[in-house]
Design an enzyme around this catalytic site. Sequence first.
Site: not given
Ligand code: GTP
Ligand code: SPV
Ligand code: MN
Length: 604
Positions: A204, A76, A284, A255, A213, A381, A233, A257
């Site tokens: 993208y 983004r 999400d 994002s 989003k 992704r 979110h 996290c």
């Molecule tokens: P978006 O799709 O961008 O909104 O991201 P998301 O919030 O769904 O994050 P996602 O679950 O894909 O996690 C992203 C990264 O955070 C992963 O690659 C993990 O390595 C890390 N992660 C997730 N959960 C944990 C956790 O409990 N502990 C740690 N140390 N890392 C974590």
């Molecule tokens: C984020 O960035 O929080 C995502 C991926 O879930 S995107 O669809 O690119 O916003």
């Molecule tokens: Mn997201």
Amino acid sequence: MSLTTNPNVLKWVDEMIALCKPDKVVWIDGSQEQLDALTAEVTSLPDGDPNKMYYLNQEKLPGCLYHRTAENDVARVEDRTFICTRNKEDAGPTNNWMDPQEMYAKLTPMYDGVMKGQTMYIIPYSMGPVASPISKIGVEITDSIYVVLNMNIMTRMGKAAFDRLGDSNDFVRCLHSKADVDPEKRYIVQFPEDNTIWSINSAYGGNVILSKKCFALRIASFQGKNEGWMAEHMLILGVQKPDGETKYVCAAFPSACGKTNLAMLIPPEGYLKDGYKVFTVGDDIAWLKPGEDGRLYAINPENGFFGVAPGTNAKSNYNALASTMKNAIFTNVALNNADNTVWWEGLDKNPPEDATEWTGIKTNGKEWTAEGKKLAHPNSRFTAPAANCPCISPEFDSAAGVPISAIVFGGRRASTTPLVYQSFDWTHGTYIGSAVSSETTAAATGAVGVHRHDPMAMKPFIGYNVGDYWQHWLDMGAKLGDKAPKIFNVNWFKKDENGNFMWPGFGDNMRVLDWIIKRCDGTVEADETAIGYLPKMGDINVSGIEDEVTPEIMEKLLAVDKNLWTQEIAEMRRYYDEDIAAKGGRIPADLYSVLDKIEANLNK
Ligand code: GTP
Ligand code: SPV
Ligand code: MN
């Protein structure tokens, strides 16, 4: 042939055809035949065509496709994202703003004739189950088959959406063209007062899957403020307890996290033995609306997951990995050429020897290791159908949604913020949401690892003035009264003196959810501290991980350091004053009162 007789849709489509001047117009009905034909077309483009998609190994990954985007188009672009309201103050200090008429005038020449020689696809879709009263309809116009195929996974796409819309004018008008994918001319623009989104010069995900989003957060948050609901979110999960009751929790993390990971977590052995189960409703985005019984109900407006690939493996997130095994699209991951499958950092410890990097460069399994080079882009992704997820909730398609017991905020904080704490009340919970901050990730362009404020994990997604958004949170709390969900904060990312994470995370986060649910049930006491209610030592279940999380480590995880918190509160005051209020953010007085109260607590 058009798929609808809705005069509002037809008028808008005619205008967009006149503007973009495509050679051909295709209405997307959602049928398998049509999807198969589009897949055949996009996979038979010549190598080197930027729009090309590839079939992956159809025995190991049936129905799965691969695509890579331009190197300058992988995340983004927050600096090129605009909220265009008539009054600048209505966009507020967290958004880029331009006058709507000025923005239309600027972008119209860019769309003029942009689809000459190409096909325009018109995609009707429903955000949320078609029968849900919380759902909304969108129509996306695009010149990208990749977008059509992604929208098919991410939304309820096709004619049923038009049937639901009838002759209503209540649909979001989404216009996308990849144009030249020129980063200098890239614009992601929301016109909340017109229910309109214009996106140009990107291909993208988050910039072009306009349901996500752009609609489900930026436009929907604005609609929610006006209509008495919330677009957040947030993941949505259900925890089924041994007594059979399922409690639903929403969680907002910035994002990349950990939302997808938490949404699909597999509880530790001991919990499974006791009969606990976790179900995914969303990973999400949540749309939240008070139900007839006065409780807050959530639906997931999406129909699939657009998840971060790196770090996803059978151990960290088995359910996400399993969701990608059929009918998924992989974007900007690496290819294992030996068997035409996919690979990314953190999938396993064996990068393929004969690989293609996400950039398309073939490597011999050695050179790429040089200086932090990655085979897969850090923001690569997968787009996977929710129906593939082994732990998808039986309530996933529920029209009513699921009743929410707890709302959880979190971010990446190396220090200060304890593993978990509970707010004193909804107003304090709203304050905690406003105070979410985190280290930036690869999900957006710009530096990674920089600490920034990200209120409610919505900084890039609030479609109006952030102060009004906080007021809307307070208003919703007042309306829900004692039926409001309890609000918590978590931090999986606290580090020790050596920079290592102290909490094992992932499936073990169940142990924190357990405490949260017990607090909602009123079956566990807590310590009242200056910043909120904290678990009593011994109340976070560490059975099975006692070696890793010793009592000393747990003390550190739950510590409320007076100095760090005094700094935190001072920074929040600065943030409210300088970054928000001084720049036109209309901060509710109640939030300043919370700040005063916590400050006084710390000085006691
Ligand atoms: P978006 O799709 O961008 O909104 O991201 P998301 O919030 O769904 O994050 P996602 O679950 O894909 O996690 C992203 C990264 O955070 C992963 O690659 C993990 O390595 C890390 N992660 C997730 N959960 C944990 C956790 O409990 N502990 C740690 N140390 N890392 C974590
Ligand atoms: C984020 O960035 O929080 C995502 C991926 O879930 S995107 O669809 O690119 O916003
Ligand atoms: Mn997201």
